[in-house]
Motif scaffolding. Sequence first.
Motif, PDB file in Angstrom:
ATOM      1  N   ALA A  14       0.750  -1.318   0.083  1.00 50.39           N
ATOM      2  CA  ALA A  14      -0.071  -0.038   0.042  1.00 50.39           C
ATOM      3  C   ALA A  14       0.767   1.641   0.371  1.00 50.39           C
ATOM      4  O   ALA A  14       0.324   2.109  -0.707  1.00 50.39           O
ATOM      5  N   ALA A  15       1.993   1.186   0.732  1.00 52.10           N
ATOM      6  CA  ALA A  15       2.694   2.339   1.253  1.00 52.10           C
ATOM      7  C   ALA A  15       3.962   2.286  -0.437  1.00 52.10           C
ATOM      8  O   ALA A  15       4.159   3.341  -0.908  1.00 52.10           O
ATOM      9  N   CYS A  16       3.920   1.534  -1.124  1.00 50.05           N
ATOM     10  CA  CYS A  16       4.982   1.418  -2.032  1.00 50.05           C
ATOM     11  C   CYS A  16       4.607   1.272  -3.692  1.00 50.05           C
ATOM     12  O   CYS A  16       5.341   1.342  -4.639  1.00 50.05           O
ATOM     13  N   ARG A  17       3.092   0.227  -4.164  1.00 49.96           N
ATOM     14  CA  ARG A  17       2.791   0.442  -5.148  1.00 49.96           C
ATOM     15  C   ARG A  17       2.672   0.940  -6.074  1.00 49.96           C
ATOM     16  O   ARG A  17       3.285   1.525  -7.320  1.00 49.96           O
ATOM     17  N   ALA A  18       2.123   2.764  -5.650  1.00 46.75           N
ATOM     18  CA  ALA A  18       1.853   3.198  -6.655  1.00 46.75           C
ATOM     19  C   ALA A  18       2.738   4.489  -6.730  1.00 46.75           C
ATOM     20  O   ALA A  18       2.331   6.045  -7.165  1.00 46.75           O
ATOM     21  N   GLY A  19       3.599   4.640  -5.799  1.00 49.19           N
ATOM     22  CA  GLY A  19       4.778   5.995  -5.444  1.00 49.19           C
ATOM     23  C   GLY A  19       5.852   6.106  -5.459  1.00 49.19           C
ATOM     24  O   GLY A  19       6.519   6.556  -5.384  1.00 49.19           O
ATOM     25  N   ASN A  20       6.198   4.954  -6.410  1.00 48.27           N
ATOM     26  CA  ASN A  20       8.316   4.976  -6.132  1.00 48.27           C
ATOM     27  C   ASN A  20       8.314   4.746  -7.817  1.00 48.27           C
ATOM     28  O   ASN A  20       9.464   3.874  -8.645  1.00 48.27           O
ATOM     29  N   GLY A  21       7.669   5.440  -9.086  1.00 50.85           N
ATOM     30  CA  GLY A  21       8.169   5.686 -10.402  1.00 50.85           C
ATOM     31  C   GLY A  21       6.813   4.828 -11.103  1.00 50.85           C
ATOM     32  O   GLY A  21       7.212   4.174 -12.140  1.00 50.85           O
ATOM     33  N   ALA A  22       6.174   5.130 -11.001  1.00 49.40           N
ATOM     34  CA  ALA A  22       4.640   4.953 -11.822  1.00 49.40           C
ATOM     35  C   ALA A  22       5.083   5.029 -13.318  1.00 49.40           C
ATOM     36  O   ALA A  22       5.780   6.219 -13.892  1.00 49.40           O
ATOM     37  N   GLY A  23       5.022   4.090 -14.020  1.00 48.74           N
ATOM     38  CA  GLY A  23       5.241   4.742 -15.688  1.00 48.74           C
ATOM     39  C   GLY A  23       5.412   2.947 -16.267  1.00 48.74           C
ATOM     40  O   GLY A  23       5.234   3.577 -17.262  1.00 48.74           O
ATOM     41  N   GLY A  24       5.810   2.845 -15.401  1.00 49.32           N
ATOM     42  CA  GLY A  24       6.787   1.516 -16.527  1.00 49.32           C
ATOM     43  C   GLY A  24       6.050   0.345 -16.284  1.00 49.32           C
ATOM     44  O   GLY A  24       5.335  -0.072 -14.774  1.00 49.32           O
ATOM     45  N   GLY A  25       6.862  -0.695 -16.932  1.00 54.82           N
ATOM     46  CA  GLY A  25       5.982  -1.974 -16.152  1.00 54.82           C
ATOM     47  C   GLY A  25       4.708  -1.967 -16.593  1.00 54.82           C
ATOM     48  O   GLY A  25       3.918  -1.865 -17.403  1.00 54.82           O
ATOM     49  N   HIS A  26       3.704  -2.746 -14.822  1.00 53.26           N
ATOM     50  CA  HIS A  26       2.477  -2.387 -15.552  1.00 53.26           C
ATOM     51  C   HIS A  26       2.402  -0.850 -15.677  1.00 53.26           C
ATOM     52  O   HIS A  26       3.102  -0.243 -15.173  1.00 53.26           O
ATOM     53  N   ALA A  27       1.724  -0.276 -15.995  1.00 46.44           N
ATOM     54  CA  ALA A  27       1.186   1.438 -16.318  1.00 46.44           C
ATOM     55  C   ALA A  27       1.334   2.548 -15.068  1.00 46.44           C
ATOM     56  O   ALA A  27       1.302   2.605 -15.150  1.00 46.44           O
ATOM     57  N   ALA A  28       1.275   1.325 -13.886  1.00 46.43           N
ATOM     58  CA  ALA A  28       0.744   3.058 -12.614  1.00 46.43           C
ATOM     59  C   ALA A  28       1.002   2.098 -11.543  1.00 46.43           C
ATOM     60  O   ALA A  28       0.825   2.094 -10.416  1.00 46.43           O
ATOM     61  N   ASP A  29       2.064   1.480 -11.966  1.00 45.98           N
ATOM     62  CA  ASP A  29       2.783   0.224 -10.579  1.00 45.98           C
ATOM     63  C   ASP A  29       4.343   0.165 -10.656  1.00 45.98           C
ATOM     64  O   ASP A  29       4.922  -0.819 -10.921  1.00 45.98           O
ATOM     65  N   GLY A  30       4.850   1.580  -9.856  1.00 49.44           N
ATOM     66  CA  GLY A  30       6.312   1.427  -9.740  1.00 49.44           C
ATOM     67  C   GLY A  30       7.223   0.254  -8.925  1.00 49.44           C
ATOM     68  O   GLY A  30       7.822  -0.037  -9.345  1.00 49.44           O
ATOM     69  N   TRP A  31       6.629  -0.350  -7.599  1.00 50.80           N
ATOM     70  CA  TRP A  31       7.277  -1.494  -7.423  1.00 50.80           C
ATOM     71  C   TRP A  31       6.943  -2.641  -8.030  1.00 50.80           C
ATOM     72  O   TRP A  31       7.991  -3.312  -7.220  1.00 50.80           O
ATOM     73  N   LEU A  32       6.730  -2.926  -9.018  1.00 46.89           N
ATOM     74  CA  LEU A  32       6.566  -3.582 -10.105  1.00 46.89           C
ATOM     75  C   LEU A  32       8.223  -4.038 -10.170  1.00 46.89           C
ATOM     76  O   LEU A  32       8.651  -5.111 -10.622  1.00 46.89           O
ATOM     77  N   ASN A  33       8.587  -2.374 -10.694  1.00 45.39           N
ATOM     78  CA  ASN A  33       9.745  -2.384 -11.607  1.00 45.39           C
ATOM     79  C   ASN A  33      10.678  -2.526 -10.616  1.00 45.39           C
ATOM     80  O   ASN A  33      12.025  -2.848 -11.062  1.00 45.39           O
ATOM     81  N   ASP A  34      10.750  -1.573  -9.381  1.00 45.20           N
ATOM     82  CA  ASP A  34      12.176  -1.097  -8.804  1.00 45.20           C
ATOM     83  C   ASP A  34      11.457  -1.632  -7.765  1.00 45.20           C
ATOM     84  O   ASP A  34      11.567  -0.158  -6.357  1.00 45.20           O
TER      85      ASP A  34
END
Length: 539
Positions: free
Chosen positions: A251-271
């Motif tokens: 909840a703290a990280c999936r939408a706030g650490n670099g959205a725009g890559g991989g899944h289009a609004a999920d920076g946690w997936l990438n980093d």
Amino acid sequence: MRHRWTFLGVAAGPALALLAGMPAPARAADCGALAGLALPQARVEAEEVAAGSYRPPSGPVQEALPAFCRVRGVVEPVAGSRIGFELWLPAGGWNGRLQMFGNGGYSSALSYGEMAGLLRRGYATLGTDTGHEGDDPSFAEGRPEAIVDWGHRAVHESVVRAKQVVAAFYGQPARRTFFAGCSTGGHQGMASAQRYPEDFDGIIAGASGGNRTHLNAGFLWQYQRNHAPGDDAAALVPPAKLRLVAEAALAACRAGNGAGGGHAADGWLNDPLACRFDPAALRCAGGDGADCLTDPQVEALRSMYDGPRNPRTGERIHFPFPRGSENSGGPPSLPGWSLYWADPGNPSAPARVNYWRHWAGFGAGWSWWAFDFDRDIAAVDARLAPVINATDPDLSAFRRRGGKLIAYHGLADPVVPFAESIAYHGRVAEAAGGDVPSFYRLFLVPGMEHCRGGPGANQPELQAALERWVEEGTPPARILAHHREGNRPDGAIQFSRPLCPYPQRAVHDGAGDQATAESYRCAEFPGMDLPEIGASYRR
């Protein structure tokens, strides 16, 4: 009559004696043509299996198999070593390829499902028991050569003999030999590239955890930090709270650490390493409860997120496990940290206790509370690292012989920290002077857990990519990966993504369908902030 066995002899002569005087087989794919085959330091037996369903020694029935010759062999290269292997040879339609599959953990089990899958497509397929029976490191008690077998020798000896059987059976050698494995199988693939560069033309190595001595130290660290010193009766953080912690981290990280890559609004997936979740956010206001963490639980998790350290120097010994991997989502996924922070069969003891007793040499009466993360780490490395670790960055011999290596690692792996694969890739690049993409490419898999499962596109098409690279000279600029319903291999595709060779990542084009791989391009990744490993432990 469904099966016919042919028993084959033992030879003490050199390997070149295999085909000396060996008559050409009466016809391709005839088990009877193997009668009298001589293998150095080995014996084999062969069984004709009719087309249809077949139940292997372990695992489910395999359906719709072609007729094949099932060869079982034993190799005894040195006194105290006994390596078993199994080779399935299609009776017709052989495509000229030999494919070996790796193992898991410390298990002797063969990957019969994978062997059957490629047998249906015309491959000769191979597996090894890694030189023992069972799945606990206790197999090495009084058997030091069994550790060498597990560490690297079993795969080598098995594939060498398998190549000889293939040549005798079909009257010609395999034109290409491949290896694929994940976890311990990935470790085996890396060990093969480092130690036996001539064995395989192409290797797929997933989540290898090649620094096995320090990986096991990481598991022990998790156990110690999750208990009050000397108290094995109860864990500080019970497994039931892992879901609470994981959900808070995501909840703290999936939408706030670099959205725009991989899944289009999920920076946690990438980093995931950019996630800085602090478990203190869940601190209990009063007493302990199911929806909060006590002060000791907060401190235990902080120490786990930091990773194992030398108490004397403060140096980090190995990479920590990423935030967000604590629970791994539950079934059908893996159970996350609780699988390895204690023995699943005995929660009052660390995982892999018999590794420390019988491999590290601490003995049956060893107390894990006496383990010194300074002195004992050095002793274990001196004893075991040269035998079981797969960390040598010098792949020059593998590169010169034309070998190709595809490594992959899930970014939500709760078992082998993915940072280890990134760090090893960097060390290979340094040793090779930067000439790495021509023979070795690392693919990070956003949202994949340990070898499978997870919220990302966790089923990559690796085999086809490797074969194109080896056989056609086309390096994988991207590898297609899918997320299927229920994370089942036969589930309906729910979305697809390209995997990009590190340090690139998949970036959405901003307009296309986010569920299709065509809507993503590979772009340079700014680089993950890897945890710093102490100079004494970089290997």
